[in-house]
Design an enzyme around this catalytic site. Structure first.
Site, PDB file in Angstrom:
ATOM      1  N   ASP A 238      18.373   7.468  24.484  1.00  0.00           N
ATOM      2  CA  ASP A 238      17.426   6.697  25.284  1.00  0.00           C
ATOM      3  C   ASP A 238      15.988   7.089  24.955  1.00  0.00           C
ATOM      4  OD1 ASP A 238      16.212   5.128  27.191  1.00  0.00           O
ATOM      5  OD2 ASP A 238      17.047   6.197  28.914  1.00  0.00           O
ATOM      6  N   GLY A 264      22.342   4.260  24.307  1.00  0.00           N
ATOM      7  CA  GLY A 264      20.941   4.088  24.635  1.00  0.00           C
ATOM      8  C   GLY A 264      20.711   4.071  26.133  1.00  0.00           C
ATOM      9  N   HIS A 265      19.701   3.300  26.552  1.00  0.00           N
ATOM     10  CA  HIS A 265      19.268   3.276  27.949  1.00  0.00           C
ATOM     11  C   HIS A 265      20.354   2.720  28.872  1.00  0.00           C
ATOM     12  CE1 HIS A 265      16.309   3.337  31.139  1.00  0.00           C
ATOM     13  NE2 HIS A 265      16.414   2.042  31.342  1.00  0.00           N
ATOM     14  N   PHE A 266      20.942   1.589  28.476  1.00  0.00           N
ATOM     15  CA  PHE A 266      21.996   0.970  29.281  1.00  0.00           C
ATOM     16  C   PHE A 266      23.360   1.426  28.766  1.00  0.00           C
ATOM     17  CE2 PHE A 266      18.446  -1.903  30.213  1.00  0.00           C
ATOM     18  CZ  PHE A 266      18.561  -2.001  31.586  1.00  0.00           C
TER      19      PHE A 266
END
Length: 295
Positions: A238, A264-266
């Site tokens: 992320d 990653g972020h999600f």
């Protein structure tokens, strides 16, 4: 496996949409979404866990399918979002629960936890921040906006975060195989973000985020004083909330279980099955048995 149900109710006079899954007599998990999405990000996780847990996932005002009151009628601050979520939980009669905190869900949820530590059974943190170490390069234009709300360069940069390309980047950056991420995610987010006036709401929340950082010392003290059971399930690639922010929890959280995923972020979009299994194992030890012992 129980189906996810979809509801709208009024909280403080505002129509709030929420998803519900599982049976009410099971341990409760409240799922708090991030920017720029909604409870939609939890659609699969709710299906995965609904056999053993009672799950509630609301949309904040101005997000997803909840109402978007005019900025003159509702203060778009994280304190106000927390008040709405607390109002929903009170309306549903939920007195003890675990919180899943992702992105914006972290400052919303930490307000709930610090105000009512006796209600918290555990905390699950997925790419959510409570430490300055987690606010690195991505946050530079946001910090510039904090210093000067009239900074048009910073404003244009922030508006780019919720453009089509900006949304796609948030979902796919740091994901080894971006083809596993459904484009439906950012297309659905974009639909809600394009409501008239929503852009100004998102900018206002970017500006208000600085009031979360001033509470970081209080939330860290909450960790040290109340020793919540915490599970970290973090996308290690992320760029928005980098892994240094996850590492920082180790300074203050005594009962911490720590898992990084190549995501990653999600992270739920690429590693949903693995994260669901980790949560099930954690809650099975920390919450379900405790509930049985006190029944």
């Amino acid at each position: 496996m129980n189906n996810v149900k979809h509801h709208t109710t009024q909280v403080n006079g505002i129509d709030i949409f929420y998803r519900e899954a599982g049976q009410q007599d099971k341990p409760v998990l409240v799922l708090l979404h991030g920017y720029p999405t909604s409870s939609h990000m939890y659609r699969n996780l709710m299906q995965e866990l609904s056999d053993e847990y009672y799950l509630i996932a609301p949309d904040y005002p101005g997000f997803g399918r909840s109402a978007q009151p005019h900025m003159a009628d509702f203060p778009y601050t994280f304190a106000s979002l927390a008040d709405i979520v607390q109002g929903l939980l009170d309306q549903l009669g939920l007195k003890r629960y675990s919180l899943y905190l992702m992105d914006y869900g972290a400052p919303v949820g930490y307000r709930l936890a610090a105000a009512h530590p006796e209600r918290i059974e555990s905390l699950i943190v997925q790419n959510g921040c409570a430490y300055d170490e987690g606010l690195q390069q991505f946050w530079d234009p946001i910090k510039a906006y904090w210093k000067d709300k009239n900074d048009k360069v910073a404003e244009r940069t922030l508006e780019g975060f919720h453009s089509v390309d900006g949304l796609k980047w948030q979902y796919t950056h740091g994901v080894p195989d971006a083809t596993v991420i459904s484009p439906d995610n950012w297309e659905l987010d974009l639909r809600h973000l394009q409501r008239p006036g929503n852009d100004r709401i998102q900018l206002q929340l970017f500006y208000d985020y600085q009031n979360n950082t001033t509470l970081y010392p209080q939330w860290q003290e909450y960790f040290r004083t109340h020793n919540p059971e915490m599970l970290i399930v973090y996308g290690k690639n992320d760029y928005i909330f980098p892994v240094a922010g996850a590492e920082a929890y180790k300074k203050d959280v005594k009962h911490l279980e720590y898992h990084l995923f190549d995501a990653g972020h999600f992270a739920l979009e690429s590693h949903g099955k693995e994260i669901a299994a980790t949560i099930r194992e954690f809650l099975g030890r920390k919450v379900a048995r405790k509930s049985l012992a006190t029944a």
